[in-house]
Structure formats: C-alpha cells, structure tokens
Design a protein around this motif. Sequence first.
Motif, mmCIF file in Angstrom:
data_model
loop_
_atom_site.group_PDB
_atom_site.id
_atom_site.type_symbol
_atom_site.label_atom_id
_atom_site.label_comp_id
_atom_site.label_asym_id
_atom_site.label_seq_id
_atom_site.Cartn_x
_atom_site.Cartn_y
_atom_site.Cartn_z
ATOM 1 N N TRP A 1 -3.159 -71.173 15.268
ATOM 2 C CA TRP A 1 -3.841 -71.688 14.080
ATOM 3 C C TRP A 1 -4.777 -72.845 14.402
ATOM 4 O O TRP A 1 -5.261 -73.518 13.487
ATOM 5 C CB TRP A 1 -2.815 -72.111 13.022
ATOM 6 C CG TRP A 1 -2.110 -70.937 12.412
ATOM 7 C CD1 TRP A 1 -0.844 -70.509 12.694
ATOM 8 C CD2 TRP A 1 -2.627 -70.031 11.457
ATOM 9 N NE1 TRP A 1 -0.545 -69.379 11.956
ATOM 10 C CE2 TRP A 1 -1.623 -69.058 11.195
ATOM 11 C CE3 TRP A 1 -3.858 -69.914 10.787
ATOM 12 C CZ2 TRP A 1 -1.809 -68.016 10.294
ATOM 13 C CZ3 TRP A 1 -4.035 -68.876 9.896
ATOM 14 C CH2 TRP A 1 -3.031 -67.950 9.655
ATOM 15 N N GLU A 2 -4.989 -73.113 15.700
ATOM 16 C CA GLU A 2 -5.907 -74.167 16.131
ATOM 17 C C GLU A 2 -5.570 -75.493 15.442
ATOM 18 O O GLU A 2 -6.431 -76.179 14.890
ATOM 19 C CB GLU A 2 -7.360 -73.767 15.842
ATOM 20 C CG GLU A 2 -7.764 -72.480 16.541
ATOM 21 C CD GLU A 2 -9.180 -72.040 16.191
ATOM 22 O OE1 GLU A 2 -9.756 -72.608 15.235
ATOM 23 O OE2 GLU A 2 -9.715 -71.155 16.861
ATOM 24 N N ALA A 3 -4.279 -75.818 15.518
ATOM 25 C CA ALA A 3 -3.779 -77.021 14.830
ATOM 26 C C ALA A 3 -3.599 -78.198 15.778
ATOM 27 O O ALA A 3 -2.893 -79.157 15.448
ATOM 28 C CB ALA A 3 -2.449 -76.700 14.141
ATOM 29 N N GLY A 4 -4.216 -78.146 16.940
ATOM 30 C CA GLY A 4 -4.143 -79.273 17.864
ATOM 31 C C GLY A 4 -2.883 -79.254 18.708
ATOM 32 O O GLY A 4 -2.211 -78.232 18.864
ATOM 33 N N SER A 5 -2.545 -80.423 19.233
ATOM 34 C CA SER A 5 -1.394 -80.555 20.131
ATOM 35 C C SER A 5 -0.097 -80.627 19.333
ATOM 36 O O SER A 5 -0.049 -81.186 18.228
ATOM 37 C CB SER A 5 -1.531 -81.813 20.990
ATOM 38 O OG SER A 5 -2.724 -81.764 21.751
ATOM 39 N N ARG B 1 -7.927 -76.367 5.575
ATOM 40 C CA ARG B 1 -8.506 -75.051 5.810
ATOM 41 C C ARG B 1 -8.997 -74.421 4.506
ATOM 42 O O ARG B 1 -8.466 -74.684 3.424
ATOM 43 C CB ARG B 1 -7.481 -74.126 6.467
ATOM 44 C CG ARG B 1 -7.111 -74.507 7.892
ATOM 45 C CD ARG B 1 -6.079 -73.537 8.450
ATOM 46 N NE ARG B 1 -6.613 -72.193 8.557
ATOM 47 C CZ ARG B 1 -7.017 -71.626 9.683
ATOM 48 N NH1 ARG B 1 -6.975 -72.307 10.814
ATOM 49 N NH2 ARG B 1 -7.478 -70.398 9.699
ATOM 50 N N ARG B 2 -9.990 -73.530 4.633
ATOM 51 C CA ARG B 2 -10.545 -72.849 3.469
ATOM 52 C C ARG B 2 -9.724 -71.624 3.074
ATOM 53 O O ARG B 2 -9.947 -71.036 2.020
ATOM 54 C CB ARG B 2 -11.992 -72.425 3.754
ATOM 55 C CG ARG B 2 -12.959 -73.572 3.923
ATOM 56 C CD ARG B 2 -14.361 -73.091 4.267
ATOM 57 N NE ARG B 2 -14.857 -72.151 3.260
ATOM 58 C CZ ARG B 2 -15.030 -70.851 3.474
ATOM 59 N NH1 ARG B 2 -14.708 -70.327 4.661
ATOM 60 N NH2 ARG B 2 -15.503 -70.061 2.538
ATOM 61 N N ASP B 3 -8.800 -71.216 3.934
ATOM 62 C CA ASP B 3 -7.993 -70.033 3.638
ATOM 63 C C ASP B 3 -7.187 -70.239 2.352
ATOM 64 O O ASP B 3 -6.609 -71.304 2.138
ATOM 65 C CB ASP B 3 -7.000 -69.748 4.771
ATOM 66 C CG ASP B 3 -7.620 -69.884 6.149
ATOM 67 O OD1 ASP B 3 -7.991 -71.010 6.507
ATOM 68 O OD2 ASP B 3 -7.705 -68.868 6.847
ATOM 69 N N SER C 1 -5.984 -65.183 5.877
ATOM 70 C CA SER C 1 -5.941 -65.158 7.341
ATOM 71 C C SER C 1 -4.561 -64.718 7.811
ATOM 72 O O SER C 1 -3.560 -64.855 7.088
ATOM 73 C CB SER C 1 -6.290 -66.531 7.918
ATOM 74 O OG SER C 1 -5.469 -67.529 7.330
ATOM 75 N N TYR C 2 -4.505 -64.207 9.035
ATOM 76 C CA TYR C 2 -3.267 -63.608 9.544
ATOM 77 C C TYR C 2 -3.123 -63.898 11.036
ATOM 78 O O TYR C 2 -4.069 -63.735 11.805
ATOM 79 C CB TYR C 2 -3.310 -62.099 9.305
ATOM 80 C CG TYR C 2 -2.237 -61.296 10.021
ATOM 81 C CD1 TYR C 2 -0.973 -61.135 9.468
ATOM 82 C CD2 TYR C 2 -2.497 -60.698 11.247
ATOM 83 C CE1 TYR C 2 0.008 -60.399 10.123
ATOM 84 C CE2 TYR C 2 -1.533 -59.956 11.907
ATOM 85 C CZ TYR C 2 -0.278 -59.816 11.336
ATOM 86 O OH TYR C 2 0.685 -59.088 11.981
#
Length: 465
Positions: free
Chosen positions: A269-273, A293-295, A242-243
């Motif tokens: 990266w949708e890592a929250g707050s 993550r699956r990356d 992912s990039y």
Amino acid sequence: MATAKVFISSTAKDLAEFRAATIKQVERLDGWKCVNMERFGARAGPTVDVCKELVQSCDVFLGIVGHLYGSCPKDSSTSYTEHEYEAAVTANIPRLMFIAHEGVAVLPELREADWDPERQIVFRNRVRNSGVIVEWFDSPHGLATGALEAIANWQSSQATLPSKAPRWGKGEIVPKLCNRTSQEMQFWKNFSSAVKKTPGLPQIYIIRADEREAPGSLVTRFRFKNIQEHVDKVWPTEGLVSYKSPEWPSTDDEKTRQARLMEHLFNEWEAGSVPDFSEEHPGTVFARKIAPRRDKVMIVKHDIRAAGWDLRTVNSLKWYLGFWDDAGQELTRPNPAAASPQCVLFLNIIYPYEKPGPGWLRWLPGARRFDPSTLEKDLLSILNARQTRASDRGEQLCPVCMLDPLSCVKREDVMSWFSANPIFDDKLLQRRQFADEIFKDEECRHMDELEFELQNILEEAIAAR
C-alpha cells in the motif's frame, strides 16, 4: 431426517413457565431436540465458555428476551443470556427472537434483585434493531405457538431456491455468479449495515474453503458485484476501489511472522516504513498513512494455508485483528478534510485438498488427514473472546464475520445460473444438455474447474446472439 438442535436461551427465574411450554412443544416436532440449561449438568471449564460452545453446536438459536437482565459470569458485566446471543451472532447461527410485551408480569422481588435493569433495556433494543425478525409474546402458550411457526418458517427457507443473481453481471464475473448465494447474502447484509453504523471502521470477513472451491473467486465476486456497485452508487464520478493481496507468512516464530506481514502490507500500500513495534502501534501508523488516499474502499486479501495451522498461526491471527482494531480507532476519528477510506479485509483460510487413498494408508506411522475441527474451534474461540471484550469493556472493535464454508456446485445451481443471467433463455433443451455434459454421473463439481466450463458456455451464448 437428521436431528436438528435448537438452543433455548433466556433468563430462568422469571421465564420458567415460558421456557417449559416452549421446550415441550418444540420437542414434539419430528427431528428436533432442544439444548437448554436444565440439561447442562456438571461440566468442566468456565460456564460461559460451555454455554457458547453449546450455542455454536446448534442449528438454530431461539432467544426469549424478558424484562430481567439476569446473572453475569465472574469478572464479566455481560449476562449469560447476552453472552449466548453474542455466540450465535458470532457463528452466524440463525436467530429466532422473541421479546416479552411490557405487560408480562415479573415478581417485584425478582425485579429488585436484578443485576442491571438498564442494561436489559439496552439489550432488548439491540435485539429489536438487529435486522432479524422479532416476534412478541405475552403468554406461555403464545410463545410456544410462535416458536413452532418460526421453526417451520426457517425450515421452509432452507429449501433449495433458484439463485437471485442479478442480470447485469457482465464479462468474466458471470461464471463467478454460480452458487455462493448464502455467502453473498451474509456479506452484503454485514457490509451494508456496517458502512451505515460505523463508516470507516475496517470490516473483516473470514472465508473457509477447500482450495478446489476457488475462494479467491468469491472475493472477486464481492469486489466487482457488491462493493464496486455500492461505491458507484454513492460516488458516481469518483468511486475508486483498490485491491491488494499481501502474502501471509507461514514460517518462523510469531514475532518474525508479524514483522514480515507488516512489511508486506506497508509495501503493497506504499505506506512507508514499518514502525518499531515498541514505540508505536503499527495499526495506528498504517491508518495515518492511508487516510489521505483517494480510494473510497481498500480491499485486502490474505490466503492462509490451513495445512500449517498451529498455535503460532492462531496467535498471529489474534495479533493481526488487533492491528486492524488500532487502525480502526484512527480511521474513525473525525477528519474535517476528507473521509478516510473504508478498509475491507478478507482472510481466506484454505483447506488442503487430500486425494483419497487406500484405507491402509491411514494406519501408517505419521499418516494424518487434515481435520478442520480444531481450526474451526480456534476461530470461534477468537471471535467469542473479541465479542466478550466489546461487551464488557465497551471497546469498538472491527466487526468480524465468518461466512458459511464454501461447498461444491450442484446441477440445480448451474440451471439457476442459466436463468439468472440469462443464458440460452430460448433454448431450454440446450441448457439441460450443457448441464448433463458438465455433471455426467457426478453429483457436484468443484468451482475451480467449473468456472472455466461456464466461461466457455457464456462465450458460446454471446456468439450465438
């Protein structure tokens, strides 16, 4: 020929005769000058910093490793000699390393007075296992002769060689395979070594370039040609790479920049707050968020505009490297459920393009052309300080590699690109005509404009098949 400088590094008391013989022979070479402690003289500033600056001002580092560890600077447990070696590693200076055979004698009183004999054993093993070719010596004459041969071999290696780009490059990546061989070799050597030695520990690469040299294109090349190929080989059926390219804040005070940078990174990266900085290390929190993550590899790229380089930029960069150090501590913890993703960070430091104007403009009040020397000095200072921390305190910090600066592309680079991919293999005259058309009377071309022309040539070659 311009004078080339070689830094001679070793302990002094036990290797004085070896040093003298080597310096004498090297300085007989046409166009070579030794930089050695015997000539340092009185200088302002901490001695270890002066040593590092001198190392990093040289073209080649010649290390002579004996059986004594040697003295250490004040408040440091790392010897001057190892500090010098680390400065060469940090600045990617070619290292010609020589290690004394066990039979090389050392006076008993010198052995007894040595600061840390066990540390020297570790240092010798470190040099042997560094991936750099090491030669052994047992006499001053043998060392001097070996040094001359090593310098000659290094000079030969600097000759322009055809690109070794593999022939499996396809599609849009092909034009990005022209030139950049030295940066690719540096990247692959560091990447492949680090994933074996410290899997999961984030890797950081600094790319420096005029904006016309398309540094983002180099990251694309690493992403698809090196990283993706590695992932496909290790995880054939689930090799997800992912990039993301979060914005690098360039205005406001340091605290605001750091907060905005974290907001961009966490959101991308949708890592929250973003956590409260006073309560938790944001790097640790970020690592916990991305660990499931699956990356297999997560690539992060930031473009840092050098035109706005100042102390706030320097301090923000130091802080951000610390963020990834904290993340690395969390990502390398044993995880029985699954391995954490490998993070690879690219910091593109983009030099501004300034069109040349009339000479009198330079004398106007406030007129100032961009000078990269201050920026380069700041970067080396940051990397040297990190290396010292790792050596003296034994901290596991993220490896940071500063790649060679990008330069313009020459005609021979394009001809090598034709051969390596292959393009118009059976039409050599057409290759030369294309090269003539591309360069005309110019000695070299900038990558941002050249890639478009190479893409057109590639499409024409595909259509002709």
